[in-house]
Design an enzyme around this catalytic site. Structure first.
Site, PDB file in Angstrom:
ATOM      1  CB  SER A 164      53.064 -18.911  66.977  1.00 34.45           C
ATOM      2  OG  SER A 164      53.010 -20.281  67.293  1.00 34.45           O
ATOM      3  CB  SER A 167      62.021 -13.041  69.074  1.00 29.99           C
ATOM      4  OG  SER A 167      62.357 -13.326  70.399  1.00 29.99           O
ATOM      5  CB  THR A 208      55.832 -12.161  65.289  1.00 27.46           C
ATOM      6  OG1 THR A 208      55.342 -12.915  66.398  1.00 27.46           O
ATOM      7  CG2 THR A 208      54.857 -11.047  64.968  1.00 27.46           C
ATOM      8  CB  ALA A 210      54.443  -7.341  64.185  1.00 26.76           C
ATOM      9  CE  LYS A 211      60.504  -2.799  65.375  1.00 27.14           C
ATOM     10  NZ  LYS A 211      61.015  -1.738  66.243  1.00 27.14           N
ATOM     11  N   GLY A 212      59.511  -9.410  66.551  1.00 27.39           N
ATOM     12  CA  GLY A 212      59.430 -10.474  67.547  1.00 27.39           C
ATOM     13  C   GLY A 212      59.527  -9.923  68.951  1.00 27.39           C
ATOM     14  N   GLY A 221      59.488 -12.564  71.876  1.00 30.81           N
ATOM     15  CA  GLY A 221      59.602 -13.687  72.818  1.00 30.81           C
ATOM     16  C   GLY A 221      60.776 -13.606  73.773  1.00 30.81           C
ATOM     17  CD  GLU A 222      65.120 -14.750  71.527  1.00 31.73           C
ATOM     18  OE1 GLU A 222      64.869 -13.993  70.573  1.00 31.73           O
ATOM     19  OE2 GLU A 222      66.047 -15.557  71.513  1.00 31.73           O
TER      20      GLU A 222
END
Lengths: 174, 787, 296
Positions: free
Chosen positions: B501, B539, B542, B735-737, B739-740
């Protein structure tokens, strides 16, 4: 409380001494006495590799190694490989290949990779996995770590081709 | 890389900091071992704390004898729940419910619950003394399984369940008693009976997911100390420093400004270091002793501190013969363990997605957060979604095969498209369901023939797709500070725990301000320095913090341009920001430092941009569970695998792994890719072998010797990651998250591949060799007996 | 860890005299990897540890004697064994088994003697050494004795060693010509897990039939065991699939696995069956490729 014992050894090339408890582990002593924070206890069972330290040229798990036993030995940690401005070839390769995420296991990975490349300058994927399988990465940056070891091997071969000995090539070039 | 760009969404600027392959800003720090972790922190005069933990799953505490422990030379003090009451009269904490006592009072509710703490300057002495604390228990009946506990009418984990009222979406919760269900969520959309009546076939299955451990390699650690004025300074490996401050201040009845919480890099989080873990305890200990106190958990203790929910999902689906899903009824029981932690939010936030990424006429969902006498469960990389995807994507394959339809075609027929309402009523916007599914099909070469092998090793392939709603409502605030020389600092509360991040935020700020990302400094969370951020979870960073940073950078840019306009006489619209300064139409160029120097007559001052982001959200209707703005954005992840199943041992080997995720816009493509593959490998452990095994509430395998996580040898031979970009209209640069996203679909993809290989269906994770071989033998009617 | 004192004798005699005590909490420590785990978890809380580290120069040799028997010094590290050309020449099975034993750091430190004296049934070397008819030489103040490995390993974490005794040599008799073998390791969880079952199998063929078979099973059983019934069954038979199948059934019938988190007793018995059969097949195939190790 048991008696303290003073041990003398070389740490990253410099002579040092420290009074330790007989039950103190190497990871505890290196952090307490010398702020070697690259050496980290995580699993506490020698399985994750976060506490990897080199003693007399052999990688050991600092969490399962009594500090008193390094009396008279040559001890190396990641702090001795390179600095922020002058990384060792293995450290450079880990940066270039992004061989880490959270970074907690990274010093252990770099210590093992460094030792592997001293024994085997051109390891295959298979050999890398064999050698590094005792180091775990919960972020699972494994593919990047394997790539980093290959990259480091190339760098080291270039250095030895340029006349450096393997022992000096592995360190940051000053 | 597959890319689906829509018009009207801003891409990166010409400086191209967004989308550039920037190396992580902390690279050198991490490879030299210098990176700061709270794990490394020691302060003079510090005491080490070691926790005495319950050995019983459910019991009343008759008495605690600390005398012998206190007399061990070197022990500073032994603290029990009674001592905590003297500094915190109401010592119950938690994000969703105030149910967790700082140290056990009158009752213990799970093995491993903290009952007392020993303090000493030598951690070995403290550890030794823990064995000398005697606790007298009166055992109570324990409850371990979520479905049984939900039904219990005689045994209760908590006498009264007290909602915290923290989150806007949980504000309506009322206290409850005589139940182990702390919270329930229900969704009713459409006429379910009528829709089932239209179905040609109805399928009902129950799937279970096991309890697993986050197992970050940096142990959970907190160090608290009093400042010179008696305020609290808490250094903690936390994903949510703002929340810690609010919660500790609440417990103490202090204003927030008397509690300072800071963190550093985290050696992994995955949800283990969320909300409040050790902080309340360590803060209380610092207050009691007036000395700095450090508590760092052992690996074993982590297993008793936070886990991922085991879950039982019963899913009933009505389909037509041509493969349209017309009705779905899904009930989920979440095993929350002894304390709710964030379980109620998992129950609701994941609960409403249980119908999957499909367009279904009528949907009924019930989701129950259940207390049991196991270690508490919280969020783990997916906030409960992987447990649901496990159910609906396993069932999707069962149905497709029963109907004689290709599993991919079945999903194509039912996929929820943009413009169509989700079961909650929220209309899908900028969601990459179709794009992810098609990319997955392409990568898997699904239309090509597949060799299933012969002999004892059989091959199979499977795929699955999952959807997750970003947790809402949540807030992020950021500052972007241009210092007097024009260099830039980003102040944000997002915790870099390996997801990159810092680098992403630097790229966003740099892009707006015309700087090089590498020259931007990101200041780590410190509630006395960085502004509020809800947490680094789900997530969300971002999207939420990315937006806040973008807005803060634009604010700073606007101010800088205004100053320059004032100084040059040009209209602000005529000025352009580039290369760390402002260019005027006459060809003159002023660095940010120049502009400030002209303003203040010397190198001085700064420009502070502020950005705050709080997306619109409407909480679900109390009766229907529906909302037309249930989430600011959706995440879509697809997984495809090719497996080899050893029919003699039951062992499953993933030989090819394909992970596809929609990130909207890859701020840093390399980091996005590694987030996807990392999540996928982690989920591989949860799918194939990771499982916390209990005996009367005690974790039998609470160590890395017996709880195995994936290592080098577990890597699939082929590992492919594909990033899909379906930009989101409200995302920073689209953008989107992410991480998952890689976690969502893997487990059912593997089970579907196992079925494809050997024709047996596994309904429970993990797919251990024994479980697979047993299913094979049951099919053949020759299961072994005990040896 | 609880406090203890660490004594570091310089000679074997000195070490034996330090160990010659009635105090049960006096223990020898070599590499210490297993003992450190026990001490950290407070399963074992010694008052005195007698470190054998300084005896290493005299007790870590790896050599062949005149009769061709292999001697493994008890203080040789497992990594020494792994990298020893003498061992590789003697049998590649040991060399290759070492590569998947725990990890490099453990092998750098753990010793042959400690590996055997720990009595842990999940270790990789004991079944191989057992199949190779290895003997353990033991010294105490009362004198020396030599014990065959099956008698040395008496049960779950127990051995025939007295608290005051030390292993001074591990002897593997010269292998008969034509003996080929393998070590097959089955892990149930991650690939780097402890074995759930380990099988060492060696065969010697003569005139198209099995002249000699040696099979030892570990990990699934409470201690490594030689499957003599299987061995005699195979003797004189053609190495056909049916024979190996039947041998595997015999093997499974003869073991009594303990259930644990890695598998039920019934499942482990199934795995013993599969592993014995596959190990025999691989041992036979190894005749042409000079031994090996398989990881399932």
């Amino acid at each position: 409380m048991a008696e303290l014992q003073t041990i003398r050894f070389r740490l990253n090339g410099r002579p040092v001494e420290l009074a330790v408890q007989p039950y103190e582990t190497l990871v505890e002593a290196l952090r307490r006495g010398f702020q070697m924070y690259s050496v980290r206890e995580s699993c506490g069972q020698g399985l994750c590799g976060c506490c990897t330290v080199n003693v007399d040229g052999r990688a050991v798990s600092g969490c399962l190694y009594l500090a008193v036993l390094v009396d008279g030995c040559d001890v190396q940690t990641v702090e001795g490989l390179g600095t922020l401005n002058q990384l060792s070839p293995v450290q450079e390769a880990f940066v270039e290949c992004e061989g880490f995420q959270c970074g907690f296991c990274t010093p252990g990975m770099i210590m093992m990779a460094t030792q592997l490349l001293q024994e085997n300058p051109d390891p295959t994927d298979e050999e890398i996995k064999h050698y590094m399988s005792g180091n775990l990465c919960r972020c699972a940056a494994y593919p990047e770590i394997i790539a980093a070891v290959h990259r480091a091997a190339e760098k080291l071969r270039a250095q030895t081709a340029a006349g450096n000995t393997p022992a000096t090539a592995i360190m940051a070039q000053r | 890389m597959s890319k689906v760009l829509e018009s009207g969404v801003p891409a990166g600027t010409e400086q191209g900091q967004v989308g550039r392959a920037v190396k992580r800003l902390e690279s050198q720090a991490k490879v030299t071992g210098r990176a700061e972790y709270i794990h490394n922190l020691e302060v003079p005069g510090m005491l080490h704390a070691k926790v005495v933990r319950s050995t019983i799953a459910h019991a009343r505490i008759r008495g605690i004898d600390t005398q012998e422990a206190k007399e061990l030379p070197g022990v500073y003090d032994v603290i029990t729940g009674e001592d905590i009451l003297k500094v915190i009269p109401d010592p119950y904490y938690g994000p969703a419910f105030h149910d967790q006592p700082i140290l056990a009072l009158d009752k213990v509710r799970h093995v491993g619950e903290p009952v007392a703490v020993v303090l000493a300057t030598d951690v070995h002495v403290a550890d030794r003394a823990t064995d000398l604390v005697e606790i007298d228990y009166e055992e109570l009946e324990p409850l371990f399984h979520e479905v049984e506990s939900a039904k219990s009418e005689t045994t209760f984990v908590h006498d009264v369940i007290r909602p915290a009222g923290t989150f806007a979406d949980l504000k309506t919760l009322q206290p409850r008693a005589k139940t182990n269900v702390s919270m329930e969520y229900h969704l009713r959309n459409g006429d379910l009976d009528a829709a089932f009546a239209k179905a040609d076939r109805v399928f009902e299955h129950t799937f279970r997911s096991q309890q697993v451990s986050h197992l970050p390699l940096e142990p959970i650690v907190t160090l608290a100390q009093l400042t010179d004025t008696g305020n609290l300074l808490i250094h903690t490996a936390s994903q949510s420093p703002s929340f810690v401050r609010i919660e500790v201040a609440r417990l103490l009845g202090w204003p927030e400004n008397k509690v300072r919480v800071r963190t550093a890099y985290l050696g992994g989080g995955f949800g283990a270091k969320l909300y409040i873990k050790l902080e309340a305890l360590v803060a209380a200990l610092a207050l009691i002793t007036q000395r700095p106190v450090r508590l760092s958990l052992t690996m074993e203790e982590q297993f008793y501190t936070i886990t991922r929910h085991a879950a039982t999902v019963t899913i009933r689906t009505g389909v037509t013969n041509d493969g349209r899903i017309v009705a779905r009824d899904c009930k989920t029981w979440w095993n929350g363990g002894a304390y709710a932690d964030i379980g109620p939010r998992v129950t609701q936030k994941s609960g409403f997605t249980a119908a999957g990424p499909y367009d279904i006429e009528a949907v009924s969902l019930d989701s129950y957060a259940v207390y049991t006498n196991l270690p508490p469960a919280g969020a783990l990389r997916g906030f409960g979604i992987p447990q649901l995807v496990w159910a609906y994507e396993s069932q999707a394959d069962i149905i497709a095969r029963e109907l004689g339809i290709d599993p991919l075609e079945f999903r194509r027929k039912n996929i929820l498209r943009n413009g169509r309402p989700h079961a909650t009523g929220t209309v899908m916007e900028d969601v990459g369901t179709v794009e992810v599914l098609e990319e997955l099909a392409r990568k898997m070469r699904w239309d090509e023939p597949f060799d299933h092998g012969s002999g004892p090793i059989r091959r199979g392939r499977g795929l699955a797709i999952g959807i997750k709603a970003a947790v809402s409502p949540t807030t992020s605030v950021a500052f972007v500070n241009l210092y007097s020389d024009g260099s830039c600092g980003v102040y944000c509360g997002t915790v870099d725990m390996g997801q990159g991040s810092d680098t992403a935020m630097a790229q966003i700020a740099a892009d707006v301000l015309g700087l090089e990302a590498e020259s931007v400094r990101v200041i780590h969370p410190d509630t006395e320095v960085t502004p509020y951020d809800m947490a680094t979870l789900g997530s969300r960073s971002t999207f939420h913090m990315g937006n806040a940073v973008r807005l803060a950078a634009e604010d700073a840019k606007r101010q800088m341009v205004a100053l320059c306009a004032e100084q040059t006489g040009f209209a602000p619209e005529a000025l352009a920001v580039q290369d760390g300064g402002v260019a005027a139409p006459d060809g003159s160029f002023f660095t940010y430092g120049d502009i400030l120097a002209r303003r203040f007559g010397m190198q001085a001052g700064n420009v502070l941009g502020v950005g705050s982001y709080f997306p619109y959200y409407k909480k679900p209707d109390a009766t229907t569970g529906m909302s037309d703005h249930i989430t600011p954005y959706w995440m879509v992840g697809g997984s495809g695998v090719e497996v080899e199943v050893d029919t003699e041992t039951g062992k499953v080997r993933i030989v090819r792994l394909v992970t596809v995720g929609d990130c909207g816009k890859a701020i840093n493509p390399g980091i996005v890719k590694r987030q996807l593959s990392g999540a996928s490998f982690m989920q591989m452990g949860f799918t194939l072998f990771e499982e916390m095994v209990f005996d009367e509430g005690q974790v039998v395998n609470a160590s890395m010797a017996d709880y195995k996580i994936p290592g080098f040898w577990d890597l699939p031979e082929q590992n492919e990651v594909s990033i899909v970009e379906v930009p989101h209209r409200n995302g920073p640069f689209g953008a989107k998250g992410i991480g998952e996203t890689g976690s969502l679909g893997l487990s059912p993809a593997v089970a579907n591949a196992v079925y494809d290989a050997v024709g047996v269906r596994i309904y429970e994770t993990p797919l251990t060799p024994e479980r697979v071989l047993r299913a094979l033998r049951e099919q053949q009617g020759r299961v072994w007996g005990d040896a | 860890m609880n406090p203890f004192q660490l004594l570091q004798p310089e000679t074997l005699e000195e070490a034996l005299s330090l160990l010659n005590t009635d105090d049960p909490s006096v223990r020898p420590v070599a590499g210490g990897t297993a003992l450190m785990l026990m001490m950290k978890s407070k399963v074992f809380t010694p008052h005195t540890l007698v470190s054998l580290q300084r005896l290493k120069p005299s007790l870590s040799g790896i050599r062949l004697d005149d009769a061709g028997d292999l001697h493994l010094g008890p203080l040789a590290s497992l990594r020494d064994v792994e990298r020893s050309p003498v061992v590789a020449e003697f049998t590649p099975v040991i060399t290759q088994a070492m590569q998947t034993l725990s990890n490099v750091r453990v092998r750098n430190v753990a010793t042959v003697g400690g590996h055997l004296a720990h009595g842990d049934p999940h270790m990789d070397l004991p079944p191989i050494l057992m199949a190779l008819d290895a003997r353990v030489r033991i010294s105490g103040q009362a004198g020396e004795r030599e014990v065959a490995l099956p008698e040395f390993l008496t049960g779950y974490y127990t051995t025939v060693l007295n608290p005051s005794e030390l292993i001074t040599d591990v002897v593997v008799p010269a292998l008969p010509n034509g003996l080929s073998g393998t070590y097959l390791k089955y892990t149930a969880l991650s690939a780097d897990d402890w074995p759930m079952c380990g099988v060492a199998a060696f065969v010697r063929m003569q005139g198209g039939v099995v002249a000699e078979a040696r099979v030892a099973v570990s990990a699934a059983t409470e201690r490594p065991v030689r499957l003599t019934g299987v061995e005699s069954f195979l003797r004189g038979r053609r190495p056909a699939a049916e024979a190996f199948e039947e041998a595997a059934e015999l093997a499974a019938a003869g073991v009594h696995p303990l259930a644990d988190i890695r598998g039920s007793s019934g499942y482990k018995r199934e795995i013993v069956k599969v592993c014995v059969r596959r190990a025999l097949e691989q041992a036979l195939a190894a005749r042409t490729r000079n031994g090996g190790v398989a990881h399932e």
